[in-house]
Design an enzyme around this catalytic site. Structure first.
Site, short mmCIF file in Angstrom:
data_model
loop_
_atom_site.label_atom_id
_atom_site.label_comp_id
_atom_site.label_asym_id
_atom_site.label_seq_id
_atom_site.Cartn_x
_atom_site.Cartn_y
_atom_site.Cartn_z
N SER A 14 0.81 -1.21 0.00
CA SER A 14 0.00 0.00 0.00
C SER A 14 0.85 1.27 0.00
O SER A 14 0.48 2.27 -0.60
CB SER A 14 -0.91 0.01 1.22
OG SER A 14 -1.82 -1.06 1.15
N ARG A 23 3.78 -10.19 15.27
CA ARG A 23 3.62 -8.83 14.76
C ARG A 23 2.27 -8.21 15.15
O ARG A 23 2.14 -7.00 15.16
CB ARG A 23 3.78 -8.80 13.23
CG ARG A 23 2.75 -9.60 12.48
CD ARG A 23 2.97 -9.52 10.97
NE ARG A 23 2.38 -8.31 10.41
CZ ARG A 23 2.57 -7.90 9.15
NH1 ARG A 23 3.36 -8.60 8.34
NH2 ARG A 23 1.99 -6.82 8.71
N ASP A 76 5.51 2.31 9.04
CA ASP A 76 4.16 2.51 9.58
C ASP A 76 3.78 1.57 10.71
O ASP A 76 3.09 1.96 11.64
CB ASP A 76 3.10 2.52 8.47
CG ASP A 76 2.82 1.15 7.88
OD1 ASP A 76 3.69 0.27 7.95
OD2 ASP A 76 1.71 0.96 7.31
N ASP A 85 -8.58 -5.33 0.40
CA ASP A 85 -7.26 -5.65 0.94
C ASP A 85 -7.32 -6.02 2.41
O ASP A 85 -6.75 -7.04 2.83
CB ASP A 85 -6.31 -4.46 0.77
CG ASP A 85 -4.94 -4.75 1.36
OD1 ASP A 85 -4.26 -5.66 0.84
OD2 ASP A 85 -4.55 -4.09 2.33
N HIS A 94 -0.12 -10.00 -0.01
CA HIS A 94 -0.18 -9.34 -1.33
C HIS A 94 0.41 -10.24 -2.40
O HIS A 94 1.00 -11.27 -2.11
CB HIS A 94 0.61 -8.03 -1.28
CG HIS A 94 0.06 -7.03 -0.31
ND1 HIS A 94 0.69 -5.86 -0.02
CD2 HIS A 94 -1.07 -7.03 0.44
CE1 HIS A 94 -0.02 -5.17 0.86
NE2 HIS A 94 -1.09 -5.87 1.16
#
Ligand SMILES: O=C(O)[C@@H](CO)OP(=O)(O)O
Ligand SMILES: [Mn+2]
Ligand SMILES: [Mn+2]
Length: 511
Positions: free
Chosen positions: A68, A191, A263, A396, A459
């Site tokens: 993204s 994570r 991010d 997504d 992805h």
């Protein structure tokens, strides 16, 4: 009649359908399985093409899945941008990472003081947030500078790579440490905790307590730690490997973060930094690439310049844009599409849609799409708005769960929303450019080493559909070139708005 002669210009809507990739119909292709009359008709009835959204076309290493950040950055920049992962790899290949003066100074100080080095990052080769091989270069540097105690605080993945692969990547970490001659696995955490980006500090604090203070479940082996998660690699509980001894961060130690993407690590980095300061521990802290943290953490690899993109061109032309997305993708239609620039230009409005409570993407694949759509319709009806930029996140975000049925529902909800947006565009004389930012939902399984297909939420390298719906249906519409990339979006948007592509843009207008 040339293509550009047929393209009439005026206000429009740039619609990013997040995770909208194209692959042949298959029983793991959620987009093909879903009932999506609007999206199906879009690509047959209007000029469309498939755009490259992965690998070198967008500034990633060849064969790397899109994401993204780079997707929206390239959509905005109108050119491929060498992404942080590529810049780190270059610095490894040409030796400038392990010999970086900033790194060398920190390692020398750490070695001279007999202090420990702590390396923290995601251990997989998904290449969206990190690459475990980058750790290898840092370990080599630590060995060269004779840092004796090197602790690796591993974050397990299961999202960018197939789930239940953590043991294989941790085995690779051990090999890299062996090869370098220094480093041992100290702690482990999924994570889901360490890379929360939604402000769930209760999750982040578990990672902070683990790494800073060695507080977590004691585990005698990696397998035992990984097996303690009932929800796969993403949610491996905070675990301290008893074999590593005392792994807490002490005053005078050094910390190097090895995720390259900011991010999802910045919340943890900030909280760890603040916790260490609050507890009187002064450490040298570095990050592999630049982070958007409150704390000033020096980076080893600088970012590529992304200026001169769509936002700058819109501002120069005095064109007003409204950016709309829900929280999960809000930065993507603002900060990332603007080239990682935090400034809000005078002609820009930002609309961030938030939901109530913690999202449950499987139970509520619609997320807040109705409210996002309402905001788009509202902006589309305003005569003073030249461009509406919106991201529809569902395809997504829900596909990341790896849950096929929920993802099908997300695709169908998106289809209906696009239908409403197209109607509003037509009513308001707006063109629509719809495009994916990378593939995801069109491939919901991955083959495991034993040959079986396993659910996969990550992805893909597939191209993304790119469609232009003219403002008036009667308008003659040229077909689009067969070859396109995300870098062509901004030049095309500017052309549709009646402007020339920016001089920094190497992508071309598709009309
Ligand atoms: O969720 C994320 O952090 C990544 C996958 O790891 O996805 P995206 O690039 O779409 O943000
Ligand atoms: Mn995306
Ligand atoms: Mn994603």
């Amino acid at each position: 009649m040339s293509a550009s002669e047929t393209a009439s210009t005026g206000p429009g809507i740039l619609l990013v359908l997040d995770g909208w990739g194209r692959a042949p119909a298959a029983d793991d292709n959620a987009l093909a399985l879903a009932h999506t009359p609007v999206l199906d008709e879009l690509v047959t009835r209007f000029p469309s093409t498939l755009a490259d959204a992965s690998g070198e076309a967008v500034g990633l290493l060849a064969g790397t899945v899109g994401n993204s950040e780079i997707g929206h950055m390239v959509i905005g920049a109108g050119r491929p941008l060498p992404y942080d992962s590529l810049l780190v790899q270059r610095a490894i290949d040409n030796g400038t990472l392990r010999t970086h003066p900033r790194l060398s100074a920190v390692l020398d100080r750490t070695a001279a003081a007999g202090r420990a080095l702590h390396l923290i990052g995601l251990c997989s080769d998904g290449q969206i947030h990190a690459h475990v091989e980058h750790l290898g270069d840092l370990l080599t540097a630590a060995a060269t500078h004779q840092v004796k105690r090197v602790f690796i605080h591993a974050i397990t993945d299961g999202r960018d790579v197939a789930d239940h692969t953590a043991p294989a990547y941790l085995a690779r970490v051990a090999e890299l440490a062996d090869r370098a001659g220094t480093g041992r696995l100290a702690t482990l955490i999924g994570r889901g905790y360490a890379m929360d980006k939604a402000g769930n500090l209760d999750l982040t604090e578990q990672a902070v307590a683990l790494v800073a203070d060695g507080r977590g479940m004691p585990a005698d082996s990696l397998d035992q730690a990984v097996a303690a998660s009932g929800r796969g690699d993403e949610w491996v509980p905070a675990s301290v490997l008893t074999t590593a001894g005392s792994t807490a961060i002490a005053d005078g130690d050094a910390v190097v973060w090895f995720n390259f993407r900011s991010d999802r690590i910045q919340q943890f980095a900030d909280r760890l930094y603040e916790h260490l300061v609050a507890t009187g521990r002064s450490v040298d802290m570095l990050s592999l690439a630049q982070y958007d943290t409150r704390a000033a953490i020096p980076a080893l690899v600088e970012r590529a310049d992304a200026s001169g993109g769509l936002a700058d061109e819109l501002a120069a032309a005095g064109l007003r844009s409204v950016r709309i997305a829900e929280a999960e993708k809000f930065e993507h239609v603002t900060y990332y599409i603007n080239g990682r620039d935090t400034s809000v230009r005078a002609v820009e409005e930002h609309v961030r849609i938030t939901g109530e409570g913690k999202p449950d993407y499987i139970a509520r694949p619609q997320m807040n799409l109705d409210r996002v759509t309402a905001a788009v319709l509202q902006a589309a009806g305003r005569a003073d708005v030249d461009l509406v930029v919106a991201n529809l996140a569902n395809i997504d975000v829900v596909a990341h769960t790896g849950h096929l049925a929920a993802t099908i529902t997300a695709c169908e909800a998106t289809d209906a929303a696009v239908g409403r947006i197209l109607d509003a565009a037509r009513d308001n004389g707006r063109w629509v450019l719809a495009v994916g930012d990378h593939g995801n939902a069109e491939k919901m399984t991955k083959r495991a080493p034993d040959g079986t297909a396993r659910p996969y939420g990550g992805h893909t390298t597939n191209p993304v559909p790119l469609v232009i719906v003219p403002a008036q249906e009667s308008q003659p519409v040229p077909s689009l070139p067969e070859q396109a990339t995300l870098a062509d979006v901004a030049p095309t948007v500017l052309r549709l708005l009646g402007h020339k592509p920016g001089s920094a843009m190497t992508g071309r207008p598709l009309l």
